[in-house]
Design a protein around this motif. Sequence first.
Motif, PDB file in Angstrom:
ATOM      1  N   VAL A   1      31.090  21.898  32.853  1.00  0.00           N
ATOM      2  CA  VAL A   1      29.721  22.649  31.925  1.00  0.00           C
ATOM      3  C   VAL A   1      30.211  23.941  31.654  1.00  0.00           C
ATOM      4  O   VAL A   1      30.657  24.836  32.226  1.00  0.00           O
ATOM      5  CB  VAL A   1      28.588  22.650  32.690  1.00  0.00           C
ATOM      6  N   HIS A   2      29.878  24.309  30.391  1.00  0.00           N
ATOM      7  CA  HIS A   2      30.051  25.665  29.738  1.00  0.00           C
ATOM      8  C   HIS A   2      28.826  26.582  29.914  1.00  0.00           C
ATOM      9  O   HIS A   2      27.601  25.932  29.841  1.00  0.00           O
ATOM     10  CB  HIS A   2      30.286  25.534  28.311  1.00  0.00           C
ATOM     11  N   TYR A   3      29.020  27.690  30.528  1.00  0.00           N
ATOM     12  CA  TYR A   3      27.956  28.911  30.634  1.00  0.00           C
ATOM     13  C   TYR A   3      28.319  30.059  29.986  1.00  0.00           C
ATOM     14  O   TYR A   3      29.473  30.394  29.722  1.00  0.00           O
ATOM     15  CB  TYR A   3      27.908  29.020  32.235  1.00  0.00           C
ATOM     16  N   VAL A   4      27.199  30.664  29.494  1.00  0.00           N
ATOM     17  CA  VAL A   4      27.633  32.060  29.035  1.00  0.00           C
ATOM     18  C   VAL A   4      27.059  32.866  30.170  1.00  0.00           C
ATOM     19  O   VAL A   4      25.895  32.744  30.775  1.00  0.00           O
ATOM     20  CB  VAL A   4      26.649  32.487  27.753  1.00  0.00           C
ATOM     21  N   GLU A   5      27.842  33.713  30.789  1.00  0.00           N
ATOM     22  CA  GLU A   5      27.486  34.256  32.048  1.00  0.00           C
ATOM     23  C   GLU A   5      27.779  35.790  31.871  1.00  0.00           C
ATOM     24  O   GLU A   5      28.640  36.204  31.124  1.00  0.00           O
ATOM     25  CB  GLU A   5      28.444  33.855  33.120  1.00  0.00           C
ATOM     26  N   VAL A   6      26.886  36.728  32.597  1.00  0.00           N
ATOM     27  CA  VAL A   6      27.038  37.840  32.718  1.00  0.00           C
ATOM     28  C   VAL A   6      27.616  38.337  34.139  1.00  0.00           C
ATOM     29  O   VAL A   6      26.980  37.886  34.997  1.00  0.00           O
ATOM     30  CB  VAL A   6      25.961  38.817  32.345  1.00  0.00           C
ATOM     31  N   ALA A   7      28.650  38.806  34.455  1.00  0.00           N
ATOM     32  CA  ALA A   7      29.192  38.887  35.768  1.00  0.00           C
ATOM     33  C   ALA A   7      29.608  40.276  35.968  1.00  0.00           C
ATOM     34  O   ALA A   7      29.984  41.090  35.064  1.00  0.00           O
ATOM     35  CB  ALA A   7      30.457  38.032  35.919  1.00  0.00           C
ATOM     36  N   LYS A   8      29.461  40.731  37.322  1.00  0.00           N
ATOM     37  CA  LYS A   8      29.960  42.244  37.748  1.00  0.00           C
ATOM     38  C   LYS A   8      31.025  42.167  38.791  1.00  0.00           C
ATOM     39  O   LYS A   8      31.129  41.190  39.637  1.00  0.00           O
ATOM     40  CB  LYS A   8      28.685  42.801  38.547  1.00  0.00           C
ATOM     41  N   SER A   9      32.045  43.044  38.550  1.00  0.00           N
ATOM     42  CA  SER A   9      33.197  42.821  39.646  1.00  0.00           C
ATOM     43  C   SER A   9      33.413  44.422  40.006  1.00  0.00           C
ATOM     44  O   SER A   9      33.342  45.244  38.877  1.00  0.00           O
ATOM     45  CB  SER A   9      34.696  42.475  38.749  1.00  0.00           C
ATOM     46  N   THR A  10      33.813  44.636  41.397  1.00  0.00           N
ATOM     47  CA  THR A  10      33.560  46.053  41.896  1.00  0.00           C
ATOM     48  C   THR A  10      35.228  46.455  41.226  1.00  0.00           C
ATOM     49  O   THR A  10      35.312  47.795  41.348  1.00  0.00           O
ATOM     50  CB  THR A  10      33.818  45.999  43.395  1.00  0.00           C
ATOM     51  N   ASN A  11      35.885  45.731  40.886  1.00  0.00           N
ATOM     52  CA  ASN A  11      37.241  46.087  40.299  1.00  0.00           C
ATOM     53  C   ASN A  11      37.892  44.950  39.413  1.00  0.00           C
ATOM     54  O   ASN A  11      37.311  43.757  39.500  1.00  0.00           O
ATOM     55  CB  ASN A  11      38.337  46.521  41.402  1.00  0.00           C
ATOM     56  N   PRO A  12      38.994  44.899  38.866  1.00  0.00           N
ATOM     57  CA  PRO A  12      39.494  43.871  37.879  1.00  0.00           C
ATOM     58  C   PRO A  12      39.933  42.595  38.741  1.00  0.00           C
ATOM     59  O   PRO A  12      39.803  41.418  37.967  1.00  0.00           O
ATOM     60  CB  PRO A  12      40.481  44.299  37.279  1.00  0.00           C
ATOM     61  N   THR A  13      39.792  42.697  39.945  1.00  0.00           N
ATOM     62  CA  THR A  13      40.043  41.407  40.652  1.00  0.00           C
ATOM     63  C   THR A  13      39.202  40.845  41.795  1.00  0.00           C
ATOM     64  O   THR A  13      39.280  39.944  42.567  1.00  0.00           O
ATOM     65  CB  THR A  13      41.408  41.424  41.319  1.00  0.00           C
ATOM     66  N   THR A  14      38.268  41.567  41.880  1.00  0.00           N
ATOM     67  CA  THR A  14      36.950  41.700  42.932  1.00  0.00           C
ATOM     68  C   THR A  14      35.517  41.146  42.335  1.00  0.00           C
ATOM     69  O   THR A  14      34.909  42.057  42.081  1.00  0.00           O
ATOM     70  CB  THR A  14      36.913  42.335  44.011  1.00  0.00           C
ATOM     71  N   TYR A  15      35.323  39.731  42.304  1.00  0.00           N
ATOM     72  CA  TYR A  15      33.989  39.359  41.672  1.00  0.00           C
ATOM     73  C   TYR A  15      32.771  39.925  42.673  1.00  0.00           C
ATOM     74  O   TYR A  15      33.259  40.005  43.990  1.00  0.00           O
ATOM     75  CB  TYR A  15      33.878  38.106  41.746  1.00  0.00           C
ATOM     76  N   SER A  16      31.787  40.278  42.183  1.00  0.00           N
ATOM     77  CA  SER A  16      30.761  40.799  42.912  1.00  0.00           C
ATOM     78  C   SER A  16      29.443  39.706  42.701  1.00  0.00           C
ATOM     79  O   SER A  16      28.881  39.550  43.704  1.00  0.00           O
ATOM     80  CB  SER A  16      30.353  42.310  42.530  1.00  0.00           C
TER      81      SER A  16
END
Length: 150
Positions: free
Chosen positions: A53-68
């Motif tokens: 399933v496709h989503y449009v998502e807003v996501a935060k990461s504390t750095n370019p490799t660590t999802y928050s």
Amino acid sequence: IKGRYKALTAPYKVTIHFMPLIADANFPHVGLAFYSSVSTKVEGIHVVNSSHVHYVEVAKSTNPTTYSSSPAAIRADNAGHWIRWLQIEDNNTNIIFRYSCNGKMWIDAFSEARGTFFSGGNTPTGAMFYANAANATYDALIHVKHWLEQ
């Protein structure tokens, strides 16, 4: 995240017209983000595939490799194949994330005060587009057809 960054000074709005290539796997995504070169935090809007399933998502990461976290995820189903425009705006007070199927009619996916995630003087220093395979077997690719700064 593999991406291309451009330093910008607020207020600004960046719009991209793009074509995604994401595998039918869990969590590969392509999108547009704010980036802080001071804190290396990333907050972006992207098209993501999750369990077919496709989503449009807003996501935060504390750095370019660590999802928050993901403060917004809008199920797009088949419309996910047609979302080809993303926009982010830093108006020096708020940051706003938008998406569109045609580049003319925009839907606000999420907004928040500029200092909410980018706190302590680590405000966004620019914008980037990116692709993240998210541990998928296949690459995630983004073809940016158009980039507009306002």
